[in-house]
Design a protein around this motif. Sequence first.
Motif, PDB file in Angstrom:
ATOM      1  N   GLU A   1      51.078  34.615  20.395  1.00 16.79           N
ATOM      2  CA  GLU A   1      50.297  32.874  21.082  1.00 16.79           C
ATOM      3  C   GLU A   1      50.881  33.385  22.554  1.00 16.79           C
ATOM      4  O   GLU A   1      50.411  31.714  23.342  1.00 16.79           O
ATOM      5  CB  GLU A   1      51.867  32.267  20.478  1.00 16.79           C
ATOM      6  CG  GLU A   1      51.653  31.381  18.993  1.00 16.79           C
ATOM      7  CD  GLU A   1      50.106  30.946  18.809  1.00 16.79           C
ATOM      8  OE1 GLU A   1      49.402  30.222  20.189  1.00 16.79           O
ATOM      9  OE2 GLU A   1      50.078  30.846  17.552  1.00 16.79           O
ATOM     10  N   VAL A   2      51.022  34.569  22.656  1.00 19.16           N
ATOM     11  CA  VAL A   2      50.898  34.173  24.913  1.00 19.16           C
ATOM     12  C   VAL A   2      49.882  35.953  24.733  1.00 19.16           C
ATOM     13  O   VAL A   2      50.141  36.561  24.530  1.00 19.16           O
ATOM     14  CB  VAL A   2      52.339  34.745  25.164  1.00 19.16           C
ATOM     15  CG1 VAL A   2      52.538  34.778  26.692  1.00 19.16           C
ATOM     16  CG2 VAL A   2      53.350  33.967  24.505  1.00 19.16           C
ATOM     17  N   VAL A   3      49.315  35.111  25.882  1.00 21.18           N
ATOM     18  CA  VAL A   3      48.023  36.323  26.608  1.00 21.18           C
ATOM     19  C   VAL A   3      48.608  36.371  28.035  1.00 21.18           C
ATOM     20  O   VAL A   3      49.532  35.984  29.363  1.00 21.18           O
ATOM     21  CB  VAL A   3      46.840  35.691  26.743  1.00 21.18           C
ATOM     22  CG1 VAL A   3      46.509  36.859  27.905  1.00 21.18           C
ATOM     23  CG2 VAL A   3      46.230  35.873  25.377  1.00 21.18           C
ATOM     24  N   GLU A   4      49.294  37.446  28.247  1.00 19.68           N
ATOM     25  CA  GLU A   4      49.311  37.973  29.804  1.00 19.68           C
ATOM     26  C   GLU A   4      48.147  38.430  30.614  1.00 19.68           C
ATOM     27  O   GLU A   4      47.581  38.928  30.444  1.00 19.68           O
ATOM     28  CB  GLU A   4      50.714  39.463  29.697  1.00 19.68           C
ATOM     29  CG  GLU A   4      51.798  39.348  29.443  1.00 19.68           C
ATOM     30  CD  GLU A   4      53.089  38.815  28.965  1.00 19.68           C
ATOM     31  OE1 GLU A   4      52.855  38.939  30.994  1.00 19.68           O
ATOM     32  OE2 GLU A   4      53.486  38.282  28.731  1.00 19.68           O
ATOM     33  N   ILE A   5      48.203  38.078  31.663  1.00 19.20           N
ATOM     34  CA  ILE A   5      47.067  37.884  32.782  1.00 19.20           C
ATOM     35  C   ILE A   5      47.913  38.995  33.639  1.00 19.20           C
ATOM     36  O   ILE A   5      48.616  38.083  34.797  1.00 19.20           O
ATOM     37  CB  ILE A   5      46.171  37.264  32.933  1.00 19.20           C
ATOM     38  CG1 ILE A   5      45.404  36.495  31.652  1.00 19.20           C
ATOM     39  CG2 ILE A   5      44.790  37.762  34.008  1.00 19.20           C
ATOM     40  CD1 ILE A   5      44.523  35.310  32.126  1.00 19.20           C
ATOM     41  N   ASN A   6      46.717  39.811  34.121  1.00 20.33           N
ATOM     42  CA  ASN A   6      47.859  40.530  35.278  1.00 20.33           C
ATOM     43  C   ASN A   6      46.972  40.426  36.132  1.00 20.33           C
ATOM     44  O   ASN A   6      47.783  41.350  37.399  1.00 20.33           O
ATOM     45  CB  ASN A   6      48.784  41.942  34.873  1.00 20.33           C
ATOM     46  CG  ASN A   6      49.544  42.198  33.824  1.00 20.33           C
ATOM     47  OD1 ASN A   6      50.645  41.128  33.508  1.00 20.33           O
ATOM     48  ND2 ASN A   6      49.972  42.566  32.148  1.00 20.33           N
ATOM     49  N   ARG A   7      45.553  40.437  36.226  1.00 18.69           N
ATOM     50  CA  ARG A   7      44.761  40.608  37.823  1.00 18.69           C
ATOM     51  C   ARG A   7      45.025  39.676  38.412  1.00 18.69           C
ATOM     52  O   ARG A   7      45.381  38.703  37.832  1.00 18.69           O
ATOM     53  CB  ARG A   7      43.222  41.154  36.561  1.00 18.69           C
ATOM     54  CG  ARG A   7      42.921  39.949  36.066  1.00 18.69           C
ATOM     55  CD  ARG A   7      41.574  40.710  35.538  1.00 18.69           C
ATOM     56  NE  ARG A   7      40.831  39.165  34.481  1.00 18.69           N
ATOM     57  CZ  ARG A   7      40.715  38.360  34.780  1.00 18.69           C
ATOM     58  NH1 ARG A   7      40.336  38.125  36.833  1.00 18.69           N
ATOM     59  NH2 ARG A   7      40.285  36.907  34.345  1.00 18.69           N
TER      60      ARG A   7
ATOM     61  N   SER B   1      49.501  30.672  25.006  1.00 22.61           N
ATOM     62  CA  SER B   1      50.420  29.951  26.154  1.00 22.61           C
ATOM     63  C   SER B   1      49.225  31.510  26.827  1.00 22.61           C
ATOM     64  O   SER B   1      49.429  32.550  26.900  1.00 22.61           O
ATOM     65  CB  SER B   1      51.387  29.997  26.056  1.00 22.61           C
ATOM     66  OG  SER B   1      51.244  28.788  25.489  1.00 22.61           O
ATOM     67  N   VAL B   2      49.132  31.171  28.677  1.00 21.63           N
ATOM     68  CA  VAL B   2      49.074  31.923  29.520  1.00 21.63           C
ATOM     69  C   VAL B   2      49.683  32.316  30.716  1.00 21.63           C
ATOM     70  O   VAL B   2      50.622  31.508  31.058  1.00 21.63           O
ATOM     71  CB  VAL B   2      47.425  32.484  30.236  1.00 21.63           C
ATOM     72  CG1 VAL B   2      46.924  33.075  30.843  1.00 21.63           C
ATOM     73  CG2 VAL B   2      46.153  31.698  28.419  1.00 21.63           C
ATOM     74  N   VAL B   3      50.427  33.780  30.265  1.00 18.16           N
ATOM     75  CA  VAL B   3      50.636  33.505  31.507  1.00 18.16           C
ATOM     76  C   VAL B   3      50.300  34.836  32.864  1.00 18.16           C
ATOM     77  O   VAL B   3      49.554  35.175  32.326  1.00 18.16           O
ATOM     78  CB  VAL B   3      52.039  34.708  31.268  1.00 18.16           C
ATOM     79  CG1 VAL B   3      53.143  35.609  32.826  1.00 18.16           C
ATOM     80  CG2 VAL B   3      53.281  34.325  29.951  1.00 18.16           C
ATOM     81  N   PHE B   4      50.254  33.570  34.265  1.00 12.90           N
ATOM     82  CA  PHE B   4      49.638  34.202  35.636  1.00 12.90           C
ATOM     83  C   PHE B   4      50.359  35.120  36.308  1.00 12.90           C
ATOM     84  O   PHE B   4      51.864  34.392  36.730  1.00 12.90           O
ATOM     85  CB  PHE B   4      48.930  33.004  36.094  1.00 12.90           C
ATOM     86  CG  PHE B   4      47.909  32.488  35.032  1.00 12.90           C
ATOM     87  CD1 PHE B   4      46.825  32.412  35.429  1.00 12.90           C
ATOM     88  CD2 PHE B   4      48.208  31.701  34.591  1.00 12.90           C
ATOM     89  CE1 PHE B   4      46.181  31.991  34.551  1.00 12.90           C
ATOM     90  CE2 PHE B   4      47.936  30.310  33.992  1.00 12.90           C
ATOM     91  CZ  PHE B   4      46.306  30.805  34.087  1.00 12.90           C
ATOM     92  N   ASN B   5      50.691  36.899  36.054  1.00 15.39           N
ATOM     93  CA  ASN B   5      51.875  37.380  36.492  1.00 15.39           C
ATOM     94  C   ASN B   5      51.579  37.605  38.195  1.00 15.39           C
ATOM     95  O   ASN B   5      52.180  38.010  38.982  1.00 15.39           O
ATOM     96  CB  ASN B   5      51.536  38.472  35.618  1.00 15.39           C
ATOM     97  CG  ASN B   5      52.671  38.548  34.493  1.00 15.39           C
ATOM     98  OD1 ASN B   5      53.403  37.594  34.631  1.00 15.39           O
ATOM     99  ND2 ASN B   5      51.757  38.873  32.958  1.00 15.39           N
ATOM    100  N   ASP B   6      50.077  37.735  37.940  1.00 16.84           N
ATOM    101  CA  ASP B   6      49.819  37.805  39.916  1.00 16.84           C
ATOM    102  C   ASP B   6      49.562  36.406  40.222  1.00 16.84           C
ATOM    103  O   ASP B   6      47.817  36.303  39.657  1.00 16.84           O
ATOM    104  CB  ASP B   6      49.078  39.286  39.712  1.00 16.84           C
ATOM    105  CG  ASP B   6      48.323  39.574  41.539  1.00 16.84           C
ATOM    106  OD1 ASP B   6      49.346  39.012  42.161  1.00 16.84           O
ATOM    107  OD2 ASP B   6      47.674  40.818  41.414  1.00 16.84           O
TER     108      ASP B   6
END
Length: 458
Positions: free
Chosen positions: A18-24, A45-50
Amino acid sequence: MAFDDFRSFVDCLRAAGEVVEINRPIALDDVGKVMKRAQAQSGPSVVFNDNGTNFPLICGVYGDRRKALIAFETSSSELFQKVLHGLDNPIPPRVMDGRPPCQDIVLQGADIDLSALPVPQYSPVDGGAYITPGIVVSKDPETDIPDIGHYRFLILSKNTFSFSAQPFHRFGKNLAKYKKLGQKARAALVIGVDPILAYTCQVQVSDTTNDWHVAGGLRGAPVELARCVTSDLHVPATSEFVIEFEVDMDDLVMEGPLGEYTGYYTPPSPKPVATVLAITHRKSPMFQGLLTGKPITESHLLKQIPFEASLFRTLKAQYPTITDISVRASAGVSFYVVIAMQPRFAGEARQVILSAMGTNVRPKWVIIVDPDIDVHSSSDVEWAMAFRVQPARDAIVIDHIPAGPSDPSIDDPKIDRPMRTASAIGIDATRPYGKPFSQVADVPGWAEFDVPELKSRG
Ligand SMILES: Cc1cc2nc3c(=O)[nH]c(=O)nc-3n(C[C@H](O)[C@H](O)[C@H](O)COP(=O)(O)O)c2cc1C
């Protein structure tokens, strides 16, 4: 057993896909667009890492019913009963000894910097960046009873922010008491907690209820609390971030506009300035975001289950033949309520309409249907409204009752909030009590009838 903290819940969401990581790199002001896309696809859910800060930002953790089932650790069919059981069995909190994880890092004085946090501006006309998923911990200065509730905060500077607490919400009532006592209020804004605490905030209880007890009941275990650094308030010990602040009710600033849960902007108005006294956080913390605005967003879905359970519990005590309740996320949750019941005598459905309008939910539309109508199905409800209702006989309009929050159809900034009244409509869509009514022409037994030729079509 309940989740210990926010990050163990996020791990569980991750394990469930249920989680997508966005690394850009994604600009904070584009986070709303990504979350709208995710919501449209009943997405993850989305994780905005950058995101341009030192902290990852996660959004959408309350974005659909699947995630609510993970939060409550239950199945769809058991969820409602589990919530009702929790409300009937409160558990007091426990205060933790020693230094709590939420105070791994303590920032005070010149080290306080709200602009270091990943806070998006969700709607283009908003007055700035708003912290939207934060839970305010405050207390009634006369009784010391603590309260938790969601309130949005507009960042003004490195150490100040502003907010709008409706006068009929408990934080608003607590602030009014501090003002009467001539004192500045101390409170804390908590971000990143066991999701059950977030659902607890939306349970509608009396002003004398200690919300930590309610949260304990819903978790099935005590909430672990820790004392704040700058006040005698207690906050969840494992919170990702805690922003401790003081409110001067006489220091006002224009707050807004804000794209509200109604799907409309509320215009700016003078609101108190809050000064941050400390920011504390865990090691390697996650910050949280939450999209609000035109329904349906996760802000609506977060409210739906607790509002349905609270209203069911309140009304069922007087009307035992109520079988189900739906509050509509698409109508801002509190504005449109459908209740199924078996009236026991003529006029009882009207009594339920009046009782529902008298609750703190403040619905604008109340529709009562027979138990054979699925309250969660728009087509079932419309069918009842079309053929079981005679408007001249079955509709009641009540005028000059307190307005629901931020309703643009009566939201006149020239009128002070406590002075705003509105009307509400109730529709008795049950069959007329005790009178013959046409027989339903459905096709009984169709669901069980075996048709192998149709199976491949799902
Ligand atoms: C995400 C979110 C943000 C909210 N923001 C506000 C707000 O800024 N002001 C407000 O008065 N109510 C706000 N609400 C509604 C209150 O949190 C809600 O009615 C709650 O029951 C109030 O709790 P309390 O009366 O115990 O403080 C918000 C609700 C959600 C779900």
